[in-house]
Design an enzyme around this catalytic site. Sequence first.
Site, PDB file in Angstrom:
ATOM      1  CE  LYS A 159    -127.792   5.575  12.585  1.00  0.00           C
ATOM      2  NZ  LYS A 159    -126.384   6.134  12.242  1.00  0.00           N
TER       3      LYS A 159
HETATM    4  N1  PPE Z   1    -121.493   2.501  12.279  1.00  0.00           N
HETATM    5  C1  PPE Z   1    -121.880   3.878  12.441  1.00  0.00           C
HETATM    6  C2  PPE Z   1    -120.929   4.859  13.446  1.00  0.00           C
HETATM    7  C3  PPE Z   1    -122.841   4.294  11.656  1.00  0.00           C
HETATM    8  O1  PPE Z   1    -123.433   5.636  11.747  1.00  0.00           O
HETATM    9  C4  PPE Z   1    -123.465   3.656  10.684  1.00  0.00           C
HETATM   10  C5  PPE Z   1    -124.469   4.094   9.750  1.00  0.00           C
HETATM   11  C6  PPE Z   1    -122.919   2.247  10.137  1.00  0.00           C
HETATM   12  C7  PPE Z   1    -121.834   1.801  11.174  1.00  0.00           C
HETATM   13  C8  PPE Z   1    -123.551   1.389   9.406  1.00  0.00           C
HETATM   14  O2  PPE Z   1    -124.975   0.814   9.845  1.00  0.00           O
HETATM   15  P1  PPE Z   1    -126.100   0.593   8.960  1.00  0.00           P
HETATM   16  O3  PPE Z   1    -126.704   1.834   8.200  1.00  0.00           O
HETATM   17  O4  PPE Z   1    -127.014   0.070   9.804  1.00  0.00           O
HETATM   18  O5  PPE Z   1    -125.532  -0.420   7.906  1.00  0.00           O
HETATM   19  N2  PPE Z   1    -124.528   5.633   9.390  1.00  0.00           N
HETATM   20  C9  PPE Z   1    -125.414   6.154   9.045  1.00  0.00           C
HETATM   21  C10 PPE Z   1    -125.581   7.586   9.197  1.00  0.00           C
HETATM   22  C11 PPE Z   1    -124.481   8.439   8.257  1.00  0.00           C
HETATM   23  C12 PPE Z   1    -124.588   9.852   8.205  1.00  0.00           C
HETATM   24  O6  PPE Z   1    -123.872  10.723   7.905  1.00  0.00           O
HETATM   25  O7  PPE Z   1    -125.562  10.267   8.971  1.00  0.00           O
HETATM   26  C13 PPE Z   1    -125.958   5.782   7.576  1.00  0.00           C
HETATM   27  O8  PPE Z   1    -125.104   4.876   7.048  1.00  0.00           O
HETATM   28  O9  PPE Z   1    -126.928   6.056   6.973  1.00  0.00           O
END
Ligand code: PPE
Length: 305
Positions: A159
């Site tokens: 990330k």
């Molecule tokens: N894919 C991506 C590309 C992603 O950024 C997130 C989180 C997820 C999947 C889901 O991951 P998890 O939160 O571990 O379940 N995206 C974060 C950021 C959003 C933003 O606008 O900044 C979030 O959900 O917090």
Amino acid sequence: MPITPVDKVWMNGKFVDWENATVHILTHALHYGTGVFEGIRCYETQHGPAVFRLRDHLMRMERSGKIFLTEIPYTVDELIAATHALIKMNELRSCYVRPIAYRGSGEIGLYPANNPVDVAIAVWSWGAYLGDEALEHGIRMTVSSWRRHDPNIIPPQAKVTGAYINSSMAKLEAVNSGYDEAVMLNPAGFLSEATGENLFIVKDGEIFTPPLHSGPLPGITRDSVIKIANDLGMQVTEAVLTRSDLYTAEEMFCVGTAAEVTPVREVDRRYIGDPGPVTLAIQQKYFSIVKGEDEKYYDWLDFVD
Ligand code: PPE
């Protein structure tokens, strides 16, 4: 979504006033995207605020740093303590938590290793990421013309801030075309994820999600949803999925910390309609877990008090 300021932000071990939580214009990460970050939610429970899977998120940030040769100068335990103190100090009962470790100012140029690794944590009150309507009635998605990056171009397992230009391009395209969110295919044309969420579909009553080798972020909500589905007696199959699988899905939903469990009602004018029974069962269970209503899942909750 607009941010309501709070009192303090944690920066490099100190609690600083919100308006002073700033960086220099020559911050390396601002120019080259050399930061790793997390998005975490803290929910109000009967035992006070509880951060959902805080340690798992901070460990993922450490791993993201490792991929980018960015050693975070604080341990996971130190960052957990800082997060607790920050939530208490700002008197928040529920909030979003954004830790970030980034190359600060010092040198300009592509070689980042001589720049300091600065670390900050910000918290603020945040409602439904895609809107309350979205949680209840579902969103409209479109398959993006932008592909998710190849693992040998930018590792999707990490990330990292710079990678999000890809998500932003897809989000702009989707919203400017009248949709809420984009589905991203990997370089081989198979389903990977959405711009900031992992994807699940239901076909013939079975649940499917793309495997990690299809290039999605290893989402913590994705992992939670797989366990929740299993506990509800439903199997989740990790399968390489095509665009047609989306277009013929009986149900579909996006999951992520920010988006929580958001139903999808349409993809490129192939209609699904109102959230179906599988989506609703998982969504309901997820919300009861994060709000501390299910003791069986207390090991996922990090109580602040
Ligand atoms: N894919 C991506 C590309 C992603 O950024 C997130 C989180 C997820 C999947 C889901 O991951 P998890 O939160 O571990 O379940 N995206 C974060 C950021 C959003 C933003 O606008 O900044 C979030 O959900 O917090």
